[in-house]
Motif scaffolding. Structure first.
Motif, PDB file in Angstrom:
ATOM      1  N   GLN A 305      -1.467 -21.020  26.967  1.00  0.00           N
ATOM      2  CA  GLN A 305      -1.656 -19.739  27.655  1.00  0.00           C
ATOM      3  C   GLN A 305      -0.402 -18.880  27.642  1.00  0.00           C
ATOM      4  OE1 GLN A 305      -3.021 -21.045  31.526  1.00  0.00           O
ATOM      5  NE2 GLN A 305      -5.150 -21.190  30.834  1.00  0.00           N
ATOM      6  N   ARG A 306       0.664 -19.382  27.014  1.00  0.00           N
ATOM      7  CA  ARG A 306       1.916 -18.629  26.888  1.00  0.00           C
ATOM      8  C   ARG A 306       2.409 -18.150  28.247  1.00  0.00           C
ATOM      9  NH1 ARG A 306      -0.976 -18.559  22.413  1.00  0.00           N
ATOM     10  NH2 ARG A 306       0.060 -18.467  20.366  1.00  0.00           N
ATOM     11  N   GLN A 307       2.593 -19.084  29.144  1.00  0.00           N
ATOM     12  CA  GLN A 307       2.990 -18.792  30.525  1.00  0.00           C
ATOM     13  C   GLN A 307       4.508 -18.682  30.634  1.00  0.00           C
ATOM     14  OE1 GLN A 307       1.384 -22.207  32.550  1.00  0.00           O
ATOM     15  NE2 GLN A 307      -0.595 -21.244  32.897  1.00  0.00           N
ATOM     16  N   PRO A 308       5.037 -17.613  31.164  1.00  0.00           N
ATOM     17  CA  PRO A 308       6.476 -17.517  31.403  1.00  0.00           C
ATOM     18  C   PRO A 308       6.946 -18.628  32.347  1.00  0.00           C
ATOM     19  CG  PRO A 308       5.444 -15.356  31.575  1.00  0.00           C
ATOM     20  CD  PRO A 308       4.327 -16.355  31.498  1.00  0.00           C
ATOM     21  N   GLY A 309       8.029 -19.276  31.994  1.00  0.00           N
ATOM     22  CA  GLY A 309       8.572 -20.342  32.821  1.00  0.00           C
ATOM     23  C   GLY A 309       7.986 -21.704  32.557  1.00  0.00           C
ATOM     24  N   ARG A 310       6.993 -21.762  31.697  1.00  0.00           N
ATOM     25  CA  ARG A 310       6.311 -23.022  31.437  1.00  0.00           C
ATOM     26  C   ARG A 310       7.155 -23.985  30.595  1.00  0.00           C
ATOM     27  NH1 ARG A 310       3.019 -27.381  32.112  1.00  0.00           N
ATOM     28  NH2 ARG A 310       1.963 -28.001  30.204  1.00  0.00           N
ATOM     29  N   LEU A 311       7.755 -23.481  29.511  1.00  0.00           N
ATOM     30  CA  LEU A 311       8.327 -24.376  28.521  1.00  0.00           C
ATOM     31  C   LEU A 311       9.783 -24.023  28.214  1.00  0.00           C
ATOM     32  CD1 LEU A 311       7.781 -26.725  26.597  1.00  0.00           C
ATOM     33  CD2 LEU A 311       6.930 -25.075  24.919  1.00  0.00           C
ATOM     34  N   THR A 312      10.622 -25.046  28.268  1.00  0.00           N
ATOM     35  CA  THR A 312      12.024 -24.933  27.875  1.00  0.00           C
ATOM     36  C   THR A 312      12.238 -25.781  26.625  1.00  0.00           C
ATOM     37  OG1 THR A 312      12.771 -24.608  30.164  1.00  0.00           O
ATOM     38  CG2 THR A 312      14.415 -25.358  28.573  1.00  0.00           C
ATOM     39  N   LEU A 313      12.756 -25.162  25.570  1.00  0.00           N
ATOM     40  CA  LEU A 313      13.078 -25.884  24.347  1.00  0.00           C
ATOM     41  C   LEU A 313      14.562 -26.224  24.368  1.00  0.00           C
ATOM     42  CD1 LEU A 313      11.054 -23.861  21.665  1.00  0.00           C
ATOM     43  CD2 LEU A 313      10.401 -25.959  22.875  1.00  0.00           C
ATOM     44  N   ILE A 314      14.860 -27.523  24.360  1.00  0.00           N
ATOM     45  CA  ILE A 314      16.227 -28.020  24.500  1.00  0.00           C
ATOM     46  C   ILE A 314      16.680 -28.544  23.148  1.00  0.00           C
ATOM     47  CG2 ILE A 314      17.748 -29.541  25.819  1.00  0.00           C
ATOM     48  CD1 ILE A 314      15.363 -29.820  27.860  1.00  0.00           C
ATOM     49  N   THR A 315      17.467 -27.747  22.440  1.00  0.00           N
ATOM     50  CA  THR A 315      17.886 -28.143  21.100  1.00  0.00           C
ATOM     51  C   THR A 315      19.025 -29.150  21.151  1.00  0.00           C
ATOM     52  OG1 THR A 315      19.431 -26.281  20.895  1.00  0.00           O
ATOM     53  CG2 THR A 315      17.171 -25.938  20.147  1.00  0.00           C
ATOM     54  N   ARG A 316      19.016 -30.081  20.194  1.00  0.00           N
ATOM     55  CA  ARG A 316      20.059 -31.111  20.083  1.00  0.00           C
ATOM     56  C   ARG A 316      20.216 -31.463  18.608  1.00  0.00           C
ATOM     57  NH1 ARG A 316      18.280 -37.076  21.055  1.00  0.00           N
ATOM     58  NH2 ARG A 316      19.443 -37.060  19.118  1.00  0.00           N
ATOM     59  N   PHE A 317      21.243 -30.928  17.992  1.00  0.00           N
ATOM     60  CA  PHE A 317      21.395 -31.051  16.548  1.00  0.00           C
ATOM     61  C   PHE A 317      22.612 -31.862  16.132  1.00  0.00           C
ATOM     62  CE2 PHE A 317      19.346 -26.770  17.065  1.00  0.00           C
ATOM     63  CZ  PHE A 317      18.102 -27.130  16.592  1.00  0.00           C
ATOM     64  N   GLY A 318      23.738 -31.644  16.767  1.00  0.00           N
ATOM     65  CA  GLY A 318      25.011 -32.156  16.291  1.00  0.00           C
ATOM     66  C   GLY A 318      25.839 -31.014  15.732  1.00  0.00           C
ATOM     67  N   ALA A 319      27.142 -31.097  15.898  1.00  0.00           N
ATOM     68  CA  ALA A 319      28.028 -30.037  15.437  1.00  0.00           C
ATOM     69  C   ALA A 319      27.855 -29.815  13.935  1.00  0.00           C
ATOM     70  CB  ALA A 319      29.477 -30.400  15.748  1.00  0.00           C
ATOM     71  N   GLY A 320      27.718 -28.550  13.561  1.00  0.00           N
ATOM     72  CA  GLY A 320      27.597 -28.183  12.161  1.00  0.00           C
ATOM     73  C   GLY A 320      26.199 -28.251  11.589  1.00  0.00           C
TER      74      GLY A 320
END
Length: 442
Positions: A305-320
């Motif tokens: 439903q594309r709700q504001p506040g619903r989903l946080t995308l937490i990126t984790r890649f590593g330097a570079g």
């Protein structure tokens, strides 16, 4: 299974990664039965309020600071340790609020972060092959405590309740009040602490910036702290899930915010199936193996439903590594119309092991990834409005670098984590100061 109706138990029968194996199934069910009858740890109104604040962060009006232990230990359910965790989050928020001119949402990895995913089921310790330590929710660090114990599920609930009770009492009692200087003093006495102490003096001298915290000075005195943990142990999380009639929705009332980790985000797996039906705001760890197609499918599953506040995308890649992956993911979320909050976890992609076999992370690597991700968002018309750290308010020696100049030889002095290395108090505050600098960049 994709189109089936959701229930708190609809995940059962799907592949469920990272689940412990218990010898006594009847004992597990007895513990879960008791958990289902225990009072909720949080209430739906608090959860909804956090979701509205996260929506404001995604819109650029606030900043989300998420931090706490890699995996909480039952033994750390002590007043002084809990106070130190709250103190470091509050001190970081002062630096970010003052330097970045924005209100900060305090989201602790606390009062429930008792389980951790692991790369294998067993490990060699002192010449013995034993079950791997999966967090105090499941087993203990000591070799004679490695068998999964269902009584720990109840112990985790009670430790979380005690921790949350103390946190609420601290906040209600004025612990977050800047006029209580004994709570806010910074840990350095050397000259290199000058810019931190100067900032705190500026804040105390002029409280104009509290308008960024909600418009009222009272808000600064009372503060707001929300709790979060990884939704890993699915039977435990299901037992804490409640139907809230006045909201006509299911909530996990064991925490305000839950996230799914990089190792359990399989599209057809049990974890995404469980979390998709909750009314809580939720997070998703996004690593270098995430493709635009997988993200598109995951977004549709978790936030149809594309709700504001619903989903946080937490990126984790590593330097570079962010530059090879993140731009396409930013464009995918934008094209699909999902108002996600983008967060950066610069910890989990930067682990390494010293020649002596000690797990650590370098402050410089952590900072490098954070800066790279912030620049990529800025260059692609996006916003980085959240960070996710493993940190502690204690003077541990687990990550190298920072203003203290900690090197590998000094790691043994106070290395206490049973899982992953954490930033200590001074490293956390230095990171907050640098975040504020980044936020001031045009």
């Amino acid at each position: 299974m994709t189109g089936m109706a959701w229930t708190p138990d609809s995940w059962r029968g799907l592949p469920a990664a990272q689940q412990p194996r218990y010898r006594d199934v009847a004992a597990v069910e007895a513990a879960l039965t008791e958990l289902r009858e225990l009072p909720p740890l949080v209430v739906a109104e608090e959860v909804d309020h956090l979701r509205s604040l996260i929506a404001e962060a995604a819109a650029g009006k606030r900043f989300l600071l998420q931090g706490g232990d890699c995996a909480e230990a039952f033994d750390d359910c002590r007043g002084a340790i809990i106070q130190d965790k709250l103190r470091v989050l509050l001190q970081m928020s002062v630096l970010i609020t003052h330097g970045g001119r924005t209100g900060v949402i305090h989201l602790g990895r606390i009062a429930g972060q008792y389980a951790k995913p692991r790369s294998g089921d067993t490990e060699m310790v002192e010449g013995r092959r034993v079950p791997v330590y999966r967090g105090d929710l499941i087993n203990g660090v000591a070799l004679d405590q490695r068998e999964a114990d269902p009584q720990r599920l109840l112990e985790a609930y009670h430790r979380a309740a005690a921790t949350l009770n103390h946190l609420r009492a601290l906040v209600a009692g004025g612990f977050a009040d800047l006029h209580n200087p004994e709570h806010w003093e910074l840990p350095w006495s050397r000259e290199d602490a000058g810019h931190y102490l100067e900032t705190l003096d500026q804040v105390r001298a002029s409280l104009d910036f509290v308008q960024c915290l909600g418009g009222l000075p009272e808000h600064l005195r009372t503060g707001e702290l929300f709790t979060s943990h990884e939704a890993l142990h699915l039977p435990f999380e299901t037992a804490l899930t409640r139907w809230v009639p006045e909201k006509s929705a299911h909530y996990n009332l064991g925490a305000h915010f839950l996230w799914i980790g990089e190792r359990t985000r399989q599209l057809d797996g049990a974890h995404l199936e469980y979390i998709r039906g909750l009314a809580n705001p939720i997070g998703l760890k996004v690593g270098p193996t995430m493709t635009p197609d997988d993200l598109r499918t995951t977004l549709a599953k978790l936030d149809p439903q594309r709700q504001p506040g619903r989903l946080t995308l937490i990126t984790r890649f590593g330097a570079g590594k962010a530059g090879r992956v993140l731009p396409a993911l930013i464009e995918t979320a934008r094209a699909e119309g999902h108002p996600v909050l983008w967060s950066c976890d610069p910890m989990h992609g930067n682990g390494r092991t010293t020649a002596g076999g000690v797990k650590t992370r370098a402050f410089g690597d952590i900072l490098q990834e954070l800066r790279e991700v912030a620049d990529l968002h800025r260059n692609h018309g996006s916003r980085l409005r959240a960070v996710h750290f493993e940190l502690t308010g204690e003077p541990v020696t687990e990550c190298t670098g920072g203003v203290e100049g900690l090197d590998e030889a000094g790691l043994h002095a106070a290395y206490r984590s049973g899982c992953d290395p954490r930033l200590n108090r001074s490293q956390s505050l230095e990171m907050a100061f640098l975040i504020a600098q980044m936020m001031r960049r045009p």
